[in-house]
Design a protein around this motif. Structure first.
Motif, PDB file in Angstrom:
ATOM      1  N   ASP A   1       0.432  11.531  -5.039  1.00  0.00           N
ATOM      2  CA  ASP A   1      -0.394  11.105  -6.174  1.00  0.00           C
ATOM      3  C   ASP A   1       0.215   9.913  -6.901  1.00  0.00           C
ATOM      4  N   ILE A   2       1.520   9.942  -7.123  1.00  0.00           N
ATOM      5  CA  ILE A   2       2.186   8.832  -7.812  1.00  0.00           C
ATOM      6  C   ILE A   2       2.108   7.567  -6.968  1.00  0.00           C
ATOM      7  N   ILE A   3       2.379   7.702  -5.683  1.00  0.00           N
ATOM      8  CA  ILE A   3       2.307   6.547  -4.779  1.00  0.00           C
ATOM      9  C   ILE A   3       0.900   5.965  -4.791  1.00  0.00           C
ATOM     10  N   ASN A   4      -0.108   6.827  -4.680  1.00  0.00           N
ATOM     11  CA  ASN A   4      -1.496   6.357  -4.685  1.00  0.00           C
ATOM     12  C   ASN A   4      -1.847   5.666  -6.000  1.00  0.00           C
ATOM     13  N   ASP A   5      -1.407   6.234  -7.123  1.00  0.00           N
ATOM     14  CA  ASP A   5      -1.698   5.634  -8.426  1.00  0.00           C
ATOM     15  C   ASP A   5      -1.105   4.228  -8.530  1.00  0.00           C
ATOM     16  N   VAL A   6       0.150   4.105  -8.129  1.00  0.00           N
ATOM     17  CA  VAL A   6       0.823   2.803  -8.220  1.00  0.00           C
ATOM     18  C   VAL A   6       0.145   1.787  -7.303  1.00  0.00           C
ATOM     19  N   LEU A   7      -0.090   2.176  -6.056  1.00  0.00           N
ATOM     20  CA  LEU A   7      -0.688   1.227  -5.108  1.00  0.00           C
ATOM     21  C   LEU A   7      -2.131   0.900  -5.472  1.00  0.00           C
ATOM     22  N   ASP A   8      -2.879   1.882  -5.971  1.00  0.00           N
ATOM     23  CA  ASP A   8      -4.247   1.599  -6.426  1.00  0.00           C
ATOM     24  C   ASP A   8      -4.230   0.579  -7.554  1.00  0.00           C
ATOM     25  N   ASN A   9      -3.278   0.727  -8.455  1.00  0.00           N
ATOM     26  CA  ASN A   9      -3.153  -0.207  -9.571  1.00  0.00           C
ATOM     27  C   ASN A   9      -2.811  -1.605  -9.081  1.00  0.00           C
ATOM     28  N   ILE A  10      -1.871  -1.704  -8.151  1.00  0.00           N
ATOM     29  CA  ILE A  10      -1.491  -3.003  -7.595  1.00  0.00           C
ATOM     30  C   ILE A  10      -2.698  -3.644  -6.921  1.00  0.00           C
ATOM     31  N   GLU A  11      -3.421  -2.859  -6.146  1.00  0.00           N
ATOM     32  CA  GLU A  11      -4.583  -3.400  -5.437  1.00  0.00           C
ATOM     33  C   GLU A  11      -5.704  -3.794  -6.404  1.00  0.00           C
ATOM     34  N   ARG A  12      -5.878  -3.036  -7.456  1.00  0.00           N
ATOM     35  CA  ARG A  12      -6.929  -3.321  -8.437  1.00  0.00           C
ATOM     36  C   ARG A  12      -6.586  -4.588  -9.241  1.00  0.00           C
TER      37      ARG A  12
ATOM     38  N   GLY B   1      -0.622  -6.898 -17.470  1.00  0.00           N
ATOM     39  CA  GLY B   1      -0.633  -8.349 -17.594  1.00  0.00           C
ATOM     40  C   GLY B   1       0.730  -8.789 -18.085  1.00  0.00           C
ATOM     41  N   PRO B   2       1.135  -9.982 -17.889  1.00  0.00           N
ATOM     42  CA  PRO B   2       0.428 -11.145 -17.376  1.00  0.00           C
ATOM     43  C   PRO B   2       0.625 -11.409 -15.879  1.00  0.00           C
ATOM     44  N   ILE B   3       1.270 -10.475 -15.167  1.00  0.00           N
ATOM     45  CA  ILE B   3       1.534 -10.698 -13.744  1.00  0.00           C
ATOM     46  C   ILE B   3       0.352 -10.238 -12.904  1.00  0.00           C
ATOM     47  N   ILE B   4      -0.085 -11.114 -12.011  1.00  0.00           N
ATOM     48  CA  ILE B   4      -1.112 -10.777 -11.026  1.00  0.00           C
ATOM     49  C   ILE B   4      -0.402 -10.651  -9.685  1.00  0.00           C
ATOM     50  N   PRO B   5      -0.349  -9.441  -9.121  1.00  0.00           N
ATOM     51  CA  PRO B   5       0.332  -9.288  -7.842  1.00  0.00           C
ATOM     52  C   PRO B   5      -0.455  -9.934  -6.707  1.00  0.00           C
ATOM     53  N   VAL B   6       0.284 -10.540  -5.800  1.00  0.00           N
ATOM     54  CA  VAL B   6      -0.314 -11.175  -4.629  1.00  0.00           C
ATOM     55  C   VAL B   6       0.183 -10.403  -3.420  1.00  0.00           C
ATOM     56  N   VAL B   7      -0.751  -9.899  -2.621  1.00  0.00           N
ATOM     57  CA  VAL B   7      -0.407  -9.038  -1.492  1.00  0.00           C
ATOM     58  C   VAL B   7      -1.259  -9.383  -0.277  1.00  0.00           C
ATOM     59  N   ASN B   8      -0.929  -8.749   0.819  1.00  0.00           N
ATOM     60  CA  ASN B   8      -1.813  -8.694   1.981  1.00  0.00           C
ATOM     61  C   ASN B   8      -1.677  -7.286   2.551  1.00  0.00           C
ATOM     62  N   GLU B   9      -2.393  -7.005   3.608  1.00  0.00           N
ATOM     63  CA  GLU B   9      -2.385  -5.641   4.153  1.00  0.00           C
ATOM     64  C   GLU B   9      -1.004  -5.208   4.603  1.00  0.00           C
ATOM     65  N   CYS B  10      -0.233  -6.125   5.180  1.00  0.00           N
ATOM     66  CA  CYS B  10       1.118  -5.781   5.655  1.00  0.00           C
ATOM     67  C   CYS B  10       2.029  -5.380   4.501  1.00  0.00           C
ATOM     68  N   ILE B  11       1.926  -6.083   3.386  1.00  0.00           N
ATOM     69  CA  ILE B  11       2.767  -5.760   2.227  1.00  0.00           C
ATOM     70  C   ILE B  11       2.394  -4.398   1.661  1.00  0.00           C
ATOM     71  N   VAL B  12       1.117  -4.142   1.482  1.00  0.00           N
ATOM     72  CA  VAL B  12       0.690  -2.845   0.949  1.00  0.00           C
ATOM     73  C   VAL B  12       1.114  -1.724   1.896  1.00  0.00           C
TER      74      VAL B  12
END
Length: 137
Positions: A61-72, A33-44
């Protein structure tokens, strides 16, 4: 207070290469927090493709962890095509997403390539985003 932010790929890569940096601070604010990432499928998809380049040496594993966090932590938006010419056509999706989110919430586009986008008060560098957050705390 929460801030809706579209994060350009160059900011994410910079953060992952040097966590103790201004881009790293942006990503910490995404994860805690406090940033809420805004994405779409193309960005991810672009995040994954760029982070997977061999020159960066990031493990899957690192890539998946970071992207899972962004998506969550983030929100997905569907966009409409915007008729705008940018120096790099791959940047269009980031501009379209921030413009779509701005219809509902104040949103920012954080990029290390500020010259690739129109001059707008909501298109900011990582340092400017931190200053915006700190000035309202």
């Amino acid at each position: 207070m929460s801030y809706y932010v579209v994060i350009d790929t160059n900011v994410l890569v910079s953060a992952m290469l040097k966590w103790e940096s201004i881009p790293g601070c942006i990503m910490e604010m995404v994860f805690e927090g406090p940033i809420i990432p805004v994405v779409n499928e193309c960005i991810v998809k672009e995040y994954r493709e760029v982070l997977s380049r061999p020159k960066f040496h990031f493990t899957e594993d690192i890539i998946n962890d970071v992207l899972d966090n962004i998506e969550r932590q983030g929100i997905y938006v569907d966009t409409e095509s915007i008729d705008i010419e940018l120096p790099d056509s791959k940047d269009r999706v980031f501009y379209e997403v921030v413009m779509e989110e701005r219809k509902a919430e104040a949103a920012y586009l954080v990029t290390g390539n500020i010259k690739h986008f129109p001059v707008k008060p909501f298109i900011v560098t990582p340092r400017e985003m931190i200053d915006i957050i700190l000035s309202s705390s």
